[in-house]
Design a protein around this motif. Sequence first.
Motif, PDB file in Angstrom:
ATOM      1  N   GLY A  77      21.821  11.356   0.187  1.00 29.93           N
ATOM      2  CA  GLY A  77      22.493  12.279  -0.738  1.00 29.93           C
ATOM      3  C   GLY A  77      23.442  13.209   0.008  1.00 29.93           C
ATOM      4  O   GLY A  77      24.586  13.426  -0.417  1.00 29.93           O
ATOM      5  N   LEU A  78      22.977  13.716   1.123  1.00 32.29           N
ATOM      6  CA  LEU A  78      23.798  14.652   1.902  1.00 32.29           C
ATOM      7  C   LEU A  78      25.050  13.964   2.446  1.00 32.29           C
ATOM      8  O   LEU A  78      26.152  14.529   2.407  1.00 32.29           O
ATOM      9  N   GLY A  80      23.160  14.598   7.663  1.00 34.14           N
ATOM     10  CA  GLY A  80      22.642  13.614   6.705  1.00 34.14           C
ATOM     11  C   GLY A  80      22.068  12.402   7.433  1.00 34.14           C
ATOM     12  O   GLY A  80      20.981  11.911   7.096  1.00 34.14           O
ATOM     13  N   LEU A  81      22.782  11.936   8.453  1.00 31.98           N
ATOM     14  CA  LEU A  81      22.292  10.776   9.220  1.00 31.98           C
ATOM     15  C   LEU A  81      20.982  11.118   9.942  1.00 31.98           C
ATOM     16  O   LEU A  81      20.059  10.311   9.983  1.00 31.98           O
ATOM     17  N   TYR A  82      20.932  12.341  10.483  1.00 27.46           N
ATOM     18  CA  TYR A  82      19.708  12.757  11.169  1.00 27.46           C
ATOM     19  C   TYR A  82      18.533  12.765  10.171  1.00 27.46           C
ATOM     20  O   TYR A  82      17.446  12.259  10.467  1.00 27.46           O
ATOM     21  N   THR A  83      18.774  13.317   8.974  1.00 36.24           N
ATOM     22  CA  THR A  83      17.704  13.403   7.965  1.00 36.24           C
ATOM     23  C   THR A  83      17.249  11.994   7.564  1.00 36.24           C
ATOM     24  O   THR A  83      16.058  11.734   7.391  1.00 36.24           O
ATOM     25  N   LEU A  84      18.235  11.095   7.453  1.00 36.50           N
ATOM     26  CA  LEU A  84      17.924   9.694   7.117  1.00 36.50           C
ATOM     27  C   LEU A  84      17.027   9.074   8.194  1.00 36.50           C
ATOM     28  O   LEU A  84      16.006   8.428   7.898  1.00 36.50           O
ATOM     29  N   LEU A  85      17.402   9.271   9.459  1.00 37.29           N
ATOM     30  CA  LEU A  85      16.620   8.703  10.567  1.00 37.29           C
ATOM     31  C   LEU A  85      15.232   9.346  10.636  1.00 37.29           C
ATOM     32  O   LEU A  85      14.243   8.677  10.955  1.00 37.29           O
ATOM     33  N   ASP A  86      15.172  10.626  10.334  1.00 38.74           N
ATOM     34  CA  ASP A  86      13.880  11.309  10.348  1.00 38.74           C
ATOM     35  C   ASP A  86      12.971  10.713   9.259  1.00 38.74           C
ATOM     36  O   ASP A  86      11.764  10.524   9.469  1.00 38.74           O
ATOM     37  N   GLY A  87      13.570  10.411   8.123  1.00 38.76           N
ATOM     38  CA  GLY A  87      12.804   9.766   7.042  1.00 38.76           C
ATOM     39  C   GLY A  87      12.307   8.395   7.475  1.00 38.76           C
ATOM     40  O   GLY A  87      11.162   8.023   7.211  1.00 38.76           O
ATOM     41  N   PHE A  88      13.165   7.650   8.157  1.00 39.04           N
ATOM     42  CA  PHE A  88      12.783   6.323   8.670  1.00 39.04           C
ATOM     43  C   PHE A  88      11.616   6.460   9.654  1.00 39.04           C
ATOM     44  O   PHE A  88      10.667   5.670   9.640  1.00 39.04           O
ATOM     45  N   THR A  89      11.694   7.504  10.480  1.00 37.20           N
ATOM     46  CA  THR A  89      10.611   7.753  11.443  1.00 37.20           C
ATOM     47  C   THR A  89       9.299   7.985  10.700  1.00 37.20           C
ATOM     48  O   THR A  89       8.268   7.410  11.051  1.00 37.20           O
ATOM     49  N   THR A  90       9.353   8.807   9.660  1.00 30.17           N
ATOM     50  CA  THR A  90       8.125   9.104   8.902  1.00 30.17           C
ATOM     51  C   THR A  90       7.628   7.873   8.153  1.00 30.17           C
ATOM     52  O   THR A  90       6.424   7.646   8.038  1.00 30.17           O
ATOM     53  N   CYS A  91       8.575   7.078   7.633  1.00 30.73           N
ATOM     54  CA  CYS A  91       8.179   5.901   6.845  1.00 30.73           C
ATOM     55  C   CYS A  91       7.590   4.800   7.721  1.00 30.73           C
ATOM     56  O   CYS A  91       6.595   4.180   7.354  1.00 30.73           O
ATOM     57  N   VAL A  92       8.240   4.517   8.839  1.00 30.92           N
ATOM     58  CA  VAL A  92       7.885   3.313   9.593  1.00 30.92           C
ATOM     59  C   VAL A  92       7.372   3.603  11.010  1.00 30.92           C
ATOM     60  O   VAL A  92       6.314   3.098  11.407  1.00 30.92           O
ATOM     61  N   LEU A  93       8.129   4.410  11.758  1.00 27.52           N
ATOM     62  CA  LEU A  93       7.793   4.535  13.181  1.00 27.52           C
ATOM     63  C   LEU A  93       6.487   5.269  13.416  1.00 27.52           C
ATOM     64  O   LEU A  93       5.591   4.770  14.104  1.00 27.52           O
ATOM     65  N   GLN A  94       6.382   6.453  12.847  1.00 25.38           N
ATOM     66  CA  GLN A  94       5.193   7.262  13.136  1.00 25.38           C
ATOM     67  C   GLN A  94       3.897   6.592  12.675  1.00 25.38           C
ATOM     68  O   GLN A  94       2.956   6.484  13.468  1.00 25.38           O
ATOM     69  N   PRO A  95       3.828   6.107  11.415  1.00 27.65           N
ATOM     70  CA  PRO A  95       2.542   5.521  11.002  1.00 27.65           C
ATOM     71  C   PRO A  95       2.147   4.292  11.811  1.00 27.65           C
ATOM     72  O   PRO A  95       0.963   4.067  12.060  1.00 27.65           O
ATOM     73  N   ASN A  96       3.123   3.494  12.233  1.00 28.94           N
ATOM     74  CA  ASN A  96       2.778   2.291  12.989  1.00 28.94           C
ATOM     75  C   ASN A  96       2.485   2.587  14.443  1.00 28.94           C
ATOM     76  O   ASN A  96       1.474   2.167  14.994  1.00 28.94           O
ATOM     77  N   LEU A  97       3.412   3.330  15.049  1.00 33.77           N
ATOM     78  CA  LEU A  97       3.304   3.452  16.505  1.00 33.77           C
ATOM     79  C   LEU A  97       2.219   4.438  16.922  1.00 33.77           C
ATOM     80  O   LEU A  97       1.668   4.318  18.012  1.00 33.77           O
ATOM     81  N   SER A  98       1.870   5.353  16.014  1.00 40.08           N
ATOM     82  CA  SER A  98       0.749   6.235  16.357  1.00 40.08           C
ATOM     83  C   SER A  98      -0.537   5.421  16.409  1.00 40.08           C
ATOM     84  O   SER A  98      -1.486   5.767  17.089  1.00 40.08           O
ATOM     85  N   ALA A 105      32.146  13.195  -0.194  1.00 36.61           N
ATOM     86  CA  ALA A 105      32.872  13.558  -1.412  1.00 36.61           C
ATOM     87  C   ALA A 105      33.527  14.929  -1.265  1.00 36.61           C
ATOM     88  O   ALA A 105      34.664  15.140  -1.668  1.00 36.61           O
ATOM     89  N   GLN A 106      32.777  15.845  -0.626  1.00 40.52           N
ATOM     90  CA  GLN A 106      33.277  17.203  -0.468  1.00 40.52           C
ATOM     91  C   GLN A 106      34.471  17.261   0.483  1.00 40.52           C
ATOM     92  O   GLN A 106      35.375  18.059   0.321  1.00 40.52           O
ATOM     93  N   GLY A 107      34.471  16.386   1.461  1.00 40.22           N
ATOM     94  CA  GLY A 107      35.526  16.410   2.476  1.00 40.22           C
ATOM     95  C   GLY A 107      36.842  15.847   1.987  1.00 40.22           C
ATOM     96  O   GLY A 107      37.821  15.837   2.726  1.00 40.22           O
ATOM     97  N   GLY A 108      36.861  15.285   0.751  1.00 43.91           N
ATOM     98  CA  GLY A 108      38.109  14.754   0.222  1.00 43.91           C
ATOM     99  C   GLY A 108      38.378  13.358   0.738  1.00 43.91           C
ATOM    100  O   GLY A 108      37.564  12.777   1.460  1.00 43.91           O
ATOM    101  N   PRO A 109      39.558  12.805   0.362  1.00 39.58           N
ATOM    102  CA  PRO A 109      39.837  11.398   0.690  1.00 39.58           C
ATOM    103  C   PRO A 109      39.769  11.118   2.190  1.00 39.58           C
ATOM    104  O   PRO A 109      39.294  10.061   2.595  1.00 39.58           O
TER     105      PRO A 109
END
Lengths: 336, 267
Positions: free
Chosen positions: B128-129, B67-85, B135-139
Amino acid sequence: MAGPIIRASGLSKTYRISEKQPGLAGTIQHLLRRRHRDVLAVDGISFTIEPGEIVGFLGPNGAGKTTTLKMLTGLIHPSGGELEVAGHEPFRRQARFLRQITLVMGNRQQLIWDLPALDSLRVNAAVYGIEEAEARRRIAELAEMLELGPELQRPLRKLSLGQRMKAELLAALLHRPSVLFLDEPTLGLDVNAQARVRDFLADYNRRTGATVLLTSHYMGDITALCPRVLLIHQGQLFHDGSLADLTQRLAPCRQVRLELSDLQPTEAFACFGVIEAHQGHQVRLLVPRAQLTERVAVLLERFAVVDLEVSDPPIEELIGGLFRQRGEASVTGGVP
Amino acid sequence: MKRYWRSLRCFWGTSLAAELEYPLNAAIEFVSVLGNLAGSLFVLQLLFAGGPSLGGWSWSGALVVLGLYTLLDGFTTCVLQPNLSRIVSHVQTGTLDYVLLKPIDSQFWLSARTVSPWGLPAVAAGLGLIGWALAQGGPEAAAGLRSLGAVLLPLALLLAALAILYSLWFVLAALSIWFVKVWNATEVLRYTLVAGRYPVSAYPPALRLLFTFVLPVAFLTTVPAEALLGRGSALWAIGSLLVAALCLAGSRLLWRFAQRSYTSASS
């Protein structure tokens, strides 16, 4: 500000460029063992420009004009000499300096391609810290001077080249710079659009007292706008003065065109100067400036002259001739 | 500061407007995110087929990393790639001149000038993930979120991860001042960072060392995930913040040095 707004003294720039032989073998050799060569692009030029002046910057391609312009704006660091623009050392690119200057490049745009120019202007207003109401007022004022209206609300990609350049000028002047560096601002524009940009620049200079340093491929820009020109060649300053002085320096003769009522032999004009052309009733002569009045008087006395015109050879031909003599093929300021 | 904030709002407002000129991109990006996520989950399931644990990580723990990787990948697509390219194209076309002549920090301009909404599906999927996995892993899976301090730590480590990721991208893009065409290097970086989809301890020892000390992949996903799961160690947390600070300072220094070497494109 008292004194010159631009002061360059012994300004020079040396680039280190890598040399590569053509072909794949040359590329491989270049990867393994790079060879460099120093190129002196600007060679110790000195000049000053007073506030409010419009100065044309001429020279053949590769003469060092753009390099000088980039040193003046602070984009590149001089290799030697001293430079001061608007009381600042340009290369430090302090915000106070950057607020006083602007650079317009005819072959590069700063506006966002897919959006209306107004959106890009809002970005510039924010970056320069111009309040929104003030930005709107300035945009309206400049748009009126540039004869831009609904075009500002259309995506940039849908504007003509001339309209885009006017929008670029608007974006470059929104922060009211006191020094304008214009690198070929009329590049690619048709004759009418060129004339409108020239009129605008002259008007802007009159209204605001801004200093303008202009390079152009079109001699018309220089003759229309610049009482003073700097002619640079092979990194050195060849001329600093008026276009008239430059013409005198490059052309020691003036052109005399005669229309006669009768036919005369060509030899009859040999003693007046160099005969450029003689066809029927038309004669064209090159007469030394010093003897011009005296010889024209004799011509009028000796021949039945219907019409007479004295002019300087076109400046682009003179400059072109100068650089051809010096082995240059391509000349900025030459015939477009 | 106020000027920077207003500039950022203008930057992002105009770039979103420009991006929305091409709405088909949204649909393509949405499908791409779903495809990537499905592929990653499939591989993860295969890895867990051998037993209930992967390098000491439970299924829900590993999902938090993904989930964290997917989040960071989204950040890359949102901010890093469009700017730094764009740094590369600015250098190639000479429009970097306009950026350098603005009275605003040029690194800020180059890093924040545009934003792309097409990474948002990945950001949402990542969040979401993470939520679903906790939640799935319990308390005990959400043990890291029992107190305010314990919530702030994963957040700080996530910010550190974003800073590290940004610095790596920026440094590579800034190299274009000297080498002009470096875009392939950022692509290589993006594909190398794919390693962050799984916990670092799932890899052989040599790769673990590589992903911790050479390419700081461990600090991007594994360390924040451990903090989220309440297993974070102070040493790793401090190390992560330190690496982030060093990376940011390094990118800053490199950019200052790069500007001195800039010769601008010829006219």
